[in-house]
Design a protein around this motif. Structure first.
Motif, PDB file in Angstrom:
ATOM      1  N   LYS A   1     -28.108 -89.593  27.662  1.00 20.42           N
ATOM      2  CA  LYS A   1     -27.448 -88.610  26.807  1.00 20.42           C
ATOM      3  C   LYS A   1     -26.935 -87.446  27.649  1.00 20.42           C
ATOM      4  CE  LYS A   1     -30.292 -89.575  22.723  1.00 20.42           C
ATOM      5  NZ  LYS A   1     -31.241 -88.980  21.728  1.00 20.42           N
ATOM      6  N   ASP A   2     -25.818 -86.874  27.232  1.00 23.94           N
ATOM      7  CA  ASP A   2     -25.316 -85.678  27.902  1.00 23.94           C
ATOM      8  C   ASP A   2     -26.369 -84.578  27.836  1.00 23.94           C
ATOM      9  OD1 ASP A   2     -22.958 -86.958  28.400  1.00 23.94           O
ATOM     10  OD2 ASP A   2     -21.773 -85.880  26.905  1.00 23.94           O
ATOM     11  N   GLY A   3     -26.569 -83.906  28.961  1.00 26.59           N
ATOM     12  CA  GLY A   3     -27.560 -82.837  29.024  1.00 26.59           C
ATOM     13  C   GLY A   3     -28.932 -83.305  29.459  1.00 26.59           C
ATOM     14  N   GLN A   4     -29.128 -84.613  29.506  1.00 29.54           N
ATOM     15  CA  GLN A   4     -30.421 -85.159  29.935  1.00 29.54           C
ATOM     16  C   GLN A   4     -30.601 -84.895  31.426  1.00 29.54           C
ATOM     17  OE1 GLN A   4     -31.075 -89.258  28.714  1.00 29.54           O
ATOM     18  NE2 GLN A   4     -32.277 -89.682  30.559  1.00 29.54           N
ATOM     19  N   PRO A   5     -31.703 -84.252  31.835  1.00 29.44           N
ATOM     20  CA  PRO A   5     -31.882 -83.915  33.258  1.00 29.44           C
ATOM     21  C   PRO A   5     -32.238 -85.132  34.101  1.00 29.44           C
ATOM     22  CG  PRO A   5     -33.800 -83.237  32.000  1.00 29.44           C
ATOM     23  CD  PRO A   5     -32.794 -83.719  31.002  1.00 29.44           C
ATOM     24  N   PHE A   6     -31.840 -85.080  35.367  1.00 36.23           N
ATOM     25  CA  PHE A   6     -32.228 -86.124  36.312  1.00 36.23           C
ATOM     26  C   PHE A   6     -33.736 -86.056  36.546  1.00 36.23           C
ATOM     27  CE2 PHE A   6     -27.894 -85.729  38.708  1.00 36.23           C
ATOM     28  CZ  PHE A   6     -27.248 -86.308  37.625  1.00 36.23           C
ATOM     29  N   VAL A   7     -34.331 -87.202  36.801  1.00 34.69           N
ATOM     30  CA  VAL A   7     -35.754 -87.267  37.144  1.00 34.69           C
ATOM     31  C   VAL A   7     -35.891 -87.186  38.662  1.00 34.69           C
ATOM     32  CG1 VAL A   7     -37.838 -88.686  37.111  1.00 34.69           C
ATOM     33  CG2 VAL A   7     -36.331 -88.621  35.099  1.00 34.69           C
ATOM     34  N   ARG A   8     -36.726 -86.266  39.131  1.00 36.80           N
ATOM     35  CA  ARG A   8     -36.934 -86.137  40.574  1.00 36.80           C
ATOM     36  C   ARG A   8     -37.879 -87.235  41.050  1.00 36.80           C
ATOM     37  NH1 ARG A   8     -38.031 -80.482  43.628  1.00 36.80           N
ATOM     38  NH2 ARG A   8     -35.855 -80.255  42.948  1.00 36.80           N
ATOM     39  N   MET A   9     -37.519 -87.874  42.151  1.00 41.15           N
ATOM     40  CA  MET A   9     -38.317 -88.958  42.710  1.00 41.15           C
ATOM     41  C   MET A   9     -39.484 -88.403  43.531  1.00 41.15           C
ATOM     42  SD  MET A   9     -36.917 -91.723  41.586  1.00 41.15           S
ATOM     43  CE  MET A   9     -36.570 -90.806  40.074  1.00 41.15           C
ATOM     44  N   PRO A  10     -40.560 -89.168  43.667  1.00 38.94           N
ATOM     45  CA  PRO A  10     -41.727 -88.680  44.412  1.00 38.94           C
ATOM     46  C   PRO A  10     -41.439 -88.379  45.876  1.00 38.94           C
ATOM     47  CG  PRO A  10     -41.982 -90.999  43.786  1.00 38.94           C
ATOM     48  CD  PRO A  10     -40.812 -90.481  43.045  1.00 38.94           C
ATOM     49  N   PHE A  11     -40.381 -88.982  46.436  1.00 40.08           N
ATOM     50  CA  PHE A  11     -40.065 -88.742  47.847  1.00 40.08           C
ATOM     51  C   PHE A  11     -38.996 -87.665  48.027  1.00 40.08           C
ATOM     52  CE2 PHE A  11     -37.937 -92.628  46.313  1.00 40.08           C
ATOM     53  CZ  PHE A  11     -36.613 -92.229  46.353  1.00 40.08           C
ATOM     54  N   GLU A  12     -38.550 -87.039  46.946  1.00 41.30           N
ATOM     55  CA  GLU A  12     -37.533 -85.996  47.045  1.00 41.30           C
ATOM     56  C   GLU A  12     -38.193 -84.625  47.153  1.00 41.30           C
ATOM     57  OE1 GLU A  12     -33.611 -87.695  44.770  1.00 41.30           O
ATOM     58  OE2 GLU A  12     -35.181 -86.832  43.501  1.00 41.30           O
ATOM     59  N   GLY A  13     -37.709 -83.830  48.119  1.00 42.12           N
ATOM     60  CA  GLY A  13     -38.239 -82.489  48.310  1.00 42.12           C
ATOM     61  C   GLY A  13     -37.326 -81.443  47.705  1.00 42.12           C
ATOM     62  N   THR A  14     -37.755 -80.202  47.764  1.00 41.34           N
ATOM     63  CA  THR A  14     -37.021 -79.105  47.129  1.00 41.34           C
ATOM     64  C   THR A  14     -35.592 -78.983  47.643  1.00 41.34           C
ATOM     65  OG1 THR A  14     -39.094 -77.891  46.869  1.00 41.34           O
ATOM     66  CG2 THR A  14     -37.048 -76.633  46.632  1.00 41.34           C
ATOM     67  N   SER A  15     -35.411 -79.072  48.956  1.00 42.61           N
ATOM     68  CA  SER A  15     -34.077 -78.905  49.534  1.00 42.61           C
ATOM     69  C   SER A  15     -33.446 -80.232  49.941  1.00 42.61           C
ATOM     70  CB  SER A  15     -34.148 -77.979  50.757  1.00 42.61           C
ATOM     71  OG  SER A  15     -35.001 -78.547  51.742  1.00 42.61           O
TER      72      SER A  15
END
Length: 449
Positions: A237-251
């Motif tokens: 759906k529009d506006g649905q946020p992406f899910v951050r992956m366990p290997f993704e860091g802040t930057s």
């Protein structure tokens, strides 16, 4: 050693530029062969499908003894990590580049080269890039499967948004894009003589060697992009946020929200802008003709030569200038006898840019043809000889060859007409349906001519 290094680099670049690989392109400025730009087009049936991913390749003086450095530049200004191995900073983690520890035998050797590097990077753009992260190769728990789906979904969205739409908006100077180029293609002041010798400092001019290629490929894959958006709208759906992956860091992540409604509007705007460019070229061409510009004289000469060659040969095809403008041609193609095209009469419009051959011609079938190599809007998928880009006759010959090839090799990168492609490469019954629809378009061409 330095001279041998340059010879090796130049040879590798030349070989890549000559081949017909539809997924790779390389370019360099004449004054700096050690700094190369490379373009990788995302593989079919992956979340990167038909995206445009650019990389900067810097060769050191010890090449090929030492590997070059490679930096990804399609990162939304360092804000988007497109792959576990392609960081938001542009770092590319590959054992052959020495940026990642690999198994014995996977490290760099002088036997490898630029093409093997690009193919290795392209292999990272897989159908399930989640598995590229070390330690996640065999992750099959329920939460991993959910993450895999979420990861693919956001990569697909950002491939469209950043690598395709944003790139084309920048090329076209469409308002609202992140960076507007100073002079959009096709919008030069008519008072400027295209033949004037103006001293320009190369370093101060934005260098976009893949602009024309990306525009042409966008037109090839436009329907595929729309189909991707259509399917994605059913999943998120529009506006649905992406899910951050366990290997993704802040930057070093891919954050954002889905908005396919906006992407569809923007991609249609890009298509409209591209469709308008040939008409601008025609106006520029009329002005260039009056000034007897080099390109105008060259195109007029080629037109006369090709027209005469058609008369001398057994080929029934014909060409005419539109309103006497050497930058706009009408080609009439007559279908080859004893084939499914037999009896067909198809009008084809060829528009040339005043910057031809740097900008390649835009070609469109005005008479509809149902063919797996002709897009729904009439754009043909054909392969001109990369060594004869300035030769209009070989463009025409390449188009005809694409139409009449009775035993083409399967290549998903030529998927420009979704329905025709599916039928042509489907079952025997589907091929029969394809042939019937092709014949119907041939019959209609005779009725409408």
């Amino acid at each position: 050693m330095a001279d041998q290094s340059i010879i090796r680099i130049t040879k590798e670049i030349g070989e890549l530029q000559k081949n017909t690989n539809l997924s790779l392109a390389v370019a360099f400025r004449d004054r700096d062969v050690r700094n190369v730009k490379a373009l990788i087009i995302g593989p079919h049936e992956t979340p990167y499908e038909f995206g445009f991913f650019e990389f900067a390749v810097k060769f050191n003086k010890e090449y090929p003894r030492k590997s070059p450095s490679v930096t990804g530049t399609t990162t939304n200004s360092g804000r988007c990590r497109f792959n576990p191995n392609i960081y938001a900073s542009g770092k590319v983690c590959l054992s052959i580049l020495g940026t990642w520890r690999g198994e014995r035998g996977e490290e760099w050797s002088p036997a490898q080269g630029l093409e093997s590097i690009l193919v290795s990077i392209q292999s990272l753009m897989s159908a399930n890039p989640y598995e590229n992260e070390p330690g996640f190769e065999d992750a099959n728990e329920s939460h991993d499967k959910k993450n895999q789906k979420e990861y693919i979904a956001k990569i697909r969205h950002e491939t469209l948004r950043i690598s395709i739409i944003q790139r084309l908006e920048e090329y076209l100077g469409i308002p609202g894009s992140s960076v507007a180029l100073p002079v959009p293609s096709g919008q030069y002041d008519f008072e400027v003589d295209m033949d004037d010798d103006i001293e320009i400092d190369d370093a101060s001019v934005p260098w976009e060697p893949f602009k024309d290629l990306c525009k042409h490929r966008f037109l090839w894959y436009y329907d595929s992009y729309l189909e991707t958006i259509k399917k994605a709208k059913e999943e998120v759906k529009d506006g649905q946020p992406f899910v951050r992956m366990p290997f993704e860091g802040t930057s070093n992540t891919m954050d954002g929200k889905f908005n396919y409604t906006e992407l569809e509007a923007r991609i249609r705007q890009v298509k409209a802008a591209l469709d308008a460019e040939p008409e601008k070229w025609a106006l520029e061409g009329a002005s260039a003709k009056m000034k007897d510009s080099t390109v105008a004289v060259n195109l007029a000469r080629q037109f006369e030569q090709i027209k005469e060659s058609f008369k001398r040969s057994e080929e029934p095809h014909n060409i005419e200038l539109v309103d006497g403008n050497p930058f706009v041609w009408h080609l009439t193609y007559f279908g080859r006898p004893m084939t499914n095209l037999d009896g067909g009469m198809f009008r084809i419009k060829i528009n040339f840019s005043p910057r031809f051959p740097e900008e390649q011609p835009r070609i469109k079938f005005l008479t509809p043809m149902f063919h797996h190599r002709i897009a729904a809007d009439g754009t043909p998928c054909y392969f001109p000889n990369p060594n004869r880009r300035e030769d209009v006759k070989q463009h025409i010959e390449a188009i005809i060859a694409a139409l009449e090839d009775e035993e083409p090799k399967y290549d998903p990168r030529t998927q420009v007409n979704l329905e025709a492609h599916k039928l042509y490469w489907g079952s025997a019954d589907e091929r029969k349906i394809y042939n019937r629809q092709l014949r119907r378009s041939v019959q209609r061409s005779m009725e409408d001519f």
